[in-house]
Design an enzyme around this catalytic site. Sequence first.
Site, mmCIF file in Angstrom:
data_model
loop_
_atom_site.group_PDB
_atom_site.id
_atom_site.type_symbol
_atom_site.label_atom_id
_atom_site.label_comp_id
_atom_site.label_asym_id
_atom_site.label_seq_id
_atom_site.Cartn_x
_atom_site.Cartn_y
_atom_site.Cartn_z
ATOM 1 N N ALA A 67 4.137 -2.916 7.086
ATOM 2 C CA ALA A 67 3.940 -2.309 8.401
ATOM 3 C C ALA A 67 2.499 -1.815 8.475
ATOM 4 O O ALA A 67 1.858 -1.579 7.448
ATOM 5 C CB ALA A 67 4.911 -1.158 8.589
ATOM 6 N N GLY A 110 7.200 -3.799 4.603
ATOM 7 C CA GLY A 110 7.892 -4.416 5.741
ATOM 8 C C GLY A 110 7.792 -5.937 5.723
ATOM 9 O O GLY A 110 8.661 -6.622 6.259
ATOM 10 N N GLU A 113 10.466 -6.997 3.497
ATOM 11 C CA GLU A 113 11.729 -6.736 4.208
ATOM 12 C C GLU A 113 11.970 -7.781 5.295
ATOM 13 O O GLU A 113 13.102 -8.218 5.499
ATOM 14 C CB GLU A 113 11.699 -5.319 4.798
ATOM 15 N N GLU A 133 5.688 1.012 -0.834
ATOM 16 C CA GLU A 133 5.647 2.193 0.041
ATOM 17 C C GLU A 133 5.477 3.494 -0.742
ATOM 18 O O GLU A 133 4.840 4.436 -0.279
ATOM 19 C CB GLU A 133 6.930 2.285 0.891
HETATM 20 N N1 DAK Z 1 -1.545 -1.896 7.270
HETATM 21 C C1 DAK Z 1 -2.744 -1.896 7.905
HETATM 22 N N2 DAK Z 1 -3.812 -2.604 7.457
HETATM 23 C C2 DAK Z 1 -3.672 -3.317 6.333
HETATM 24 C C3 DAK Z 1 -2.450 -3.337 5.618
HETATM 25 C C4 DAK Z 1 -1.338 -2.591 6.140
HETATM 26 N N3 DAK Z 1 -0.135 -2.591 5.558
HETATM 27 N N4 DAK Z 1 -2.623 -4.129 4.524
HETATM 28 C C5 DAK Z 1 -3.888 -4.573 4.570
HETATM 29 N N5 DAK Z 1 -4.514 -4.086 5.669
HETATM 30 C C6 DAK Z 1 -5.905 -4.322 6.090
HETATM 31 C C7 DAK Z 1 -6.882 -3.523 5.226
HETATM 32 O O1 DAK Z 1 -6.984 -2.203 5.692
HETATM 33 C C8 DAK Z 1 -8.150 -4.319 5.408
HETATM 34 O O2 DAK Z 1 -8.694 -3.996 6.669
HETATM 35 P P1 DAK Z 1 -10.266 -3.617 6.821
HETATM 36 O O3 DAK Z 1 -10.520 -2.523 5.841
HETATM 37 O O4 DAK Z 1 -10.961 -4.890 6.466
HETATM 38 O O5 DAK Z 1 -10.410 -3.236 8.256
HETATM 39 C C9 DAK Z 1 -7.652 -5.746 5.500
HETATM 40 O O6 DAK Z 1 -6.269 -5.675 5.857
HETATM 41 C C10 DAK Z 1 -7.734 -6.500 4.164
HETATM 42 O O7 DAK Z 1 -7.106 -5.723 3.179
HETATM 43 P P2 DAK Z 1 -7.801 -5.288 1.792
HETATM 44 O O8 DAK Z 1 -9.281 -5.206 1.956
HETATM 45 O O9 DAK Z 1 -7.076 -4.096 1.291
HETATM 46 O O10 DAK Z 1 -7.475 -6.563 0.915
HETATM 47 P P3 DAK Z 1 -7.271 -6.641 -0.657
HETATM 48 O O11 DAK Z 1 -7.168 -8.079 -0.972
HETATM 49 O O12 DAK Z 1 -8.299 -5.832 -1.375
HETATM 50 O O13 DAK Z 1 -5.861 -5.955 -0.945
HETATM 51 C C11 DAK Z 1 -3.505 -5.541 -0.560
HETATM 52 C C12 DAK Z 1 -4.723 -6.533 -0.467
HETATM 53 C C13 DAK Z 1 -2.330 -6.188 0.148
HETATM 54 C C14 DAK Z 1 -3.165 -5.295 -2.014
HETATM 55 C C15 DAK Z 1 -3.910 -4.209 0.125
HETATM 56 O O14 DAK Z 1 -4.452 -4.509 1.406
HETATM 57 C C16 DAK Z 1 -2.747 -3.267 0.295
HETATM 58 O O15 DAK Z 1 -2.369 -2.587 -0.667
HETATM 59 N N6 DAK Z 1 -2.201 -3.177 1.507
HETATM 60 C C17 DAK Z 1 -1.141 -2.232 1.821
HETATM 61 C C18 DAK Z 1 0.163 -2.692 1.250
HETATM 62 C C19 DAK Z 1 1.281 -1.705 1.551
HETATM 63 O O16 DAK Z 1 1.218 -0.542 1.114
HETATM 64 N N7 DAK Z 1 2.329 -2.130 2.260
HETATM 65 C C20 DAK Z 1 3.418 -1.290 2.643
HETATM 66 C C21 DAK Z 1 3.098 -0.555 3.928
HETATM 67 S S1 DAK Z 1 4.410 0.540 4.433
HETATM 68 C C22 DAK Z 1 10.195 0.621 9.554
HETATM 69 C C23 DAK Z 1 10.077 -0.688 9.204
HETATM 70 C C24 DAK Z 1 9.209 -1.072 8.178
HETATM 71 C C25 DAK Z 1 8.445 -0.143 7.531
HETATM 72 C C26 DAK Z 1 8.557 1.173 7.882
HETATM 73 C C27 DAK Z 1 9.423 1.564 8.895
HETATM 74 N N8 DAK Z 1 11.076 1.054 10.589
HETATM 75 C C28 DAK Z 1 12.012 0.108 11.129
HETATM 76 C C29 DAK Z 1 11.046 2.359 11.104
HETATM 77 C C30 DAK Z 1 7.529 -0.601 6.503
HETATM 78 C C31 DAK Z 1 6.620 0.167 5.899
HETATM 79 C C32 DAK Z 1 5.547 -0.481 5.124
HETATM 80 O O17 DAK Z 1 5.479 -1.680 5.009
#
Ligand code: DAK
Length: 259
Positions: A67, A110, A113, A133
Amino acid sequence: MSYEYILVDPQFKTHIALVRLNRPKELNALNLQLMLEMKQALHDLDEDENVRCIIITGNEQAFAAGADIKQMESRTPIDLLKIDQFETWDQIRKTKKPIIAAVSGFALGGGCELAMTCDMIVASETAKFGQPEIKIGIMPGAGGTQRLTRAVGKALAMEMVLTGKFISAEEALRSGLINKVVPEEVYLDEAVKLAKEVCQMSPVATRLAKESVNKAFESGLQEGLFFERKNFYMCFSSNDQKEGMKAFVEKRIPDFKGN
Ligand code: DAK
């Protein structure tokens, strides 16, 4: 209909529709609008008589990295309650036609998921699955703790959810999360191959069978068996059942019409 964050091709191949997540710069992070678009697209494809199977994919680098954290960062519980994103996810889950996720690169949070909400997952060798997360101070909220645990068992699910560790496509295959791992160049082709097999079957029986398998996740054995039995009987009210059995007897390929 045209969308901002997804690309939809209802006639990607005969009877196969393709939905592509299209926020490449953000690694296909799932913002609210993208999810609403996904809900609408799947609803429309479900209604489209010509479509028998749907493939959801991203690009080589990411299926979806979760997400959109930037959009979620300042949310309060009341914001979340009002937005009620669960309704969107519930609708996606209720899609009647079979959905195959074609995953390459990151399928996180997400994104993982969403892939697990699909019926089958074909992955490229570069795919990485995870529920990270916990690293940003929350926990999975769209079925991750439930679907992942049912798919891979408690030990691995606990480790992934509590440490945020990613698993490779090979490990995902070994642990029962996905159906296939193939080289990155062909992951979409493999998903199409699988979709083609599904499309050859009776759409009526396919719908009833999908519903019945999913029931196994929601009910006890007795209730599930009862549900299966009713859907089994219902198959016999279709022309496809007559055609399928007649074709077998006549040693030819059935021509299923979906009625
Ligand atoms: N959200 C927003 N931006 C993201 C992102 C994300 N999840 N993942 C990557 N990006 C963006 C980065 O901010 C970056 O943007 P800029 O800085 O260039 O503007 C760009 O994508 C490239 O990412 P990185 O520079 O970080 O790329 P790397 O190769 O270095 O790293 C990575 C890739 C995937 C390891 C890293 O980007 C990362 O850790 N991303 C976050 C992964 C994460 O934590 N995912 C879980 C998020 S929480 C719900 C339903 C679903 C959910 C919640 C509620 N309801 C129904 C209520 C789900 C929650 C989640 O998924």
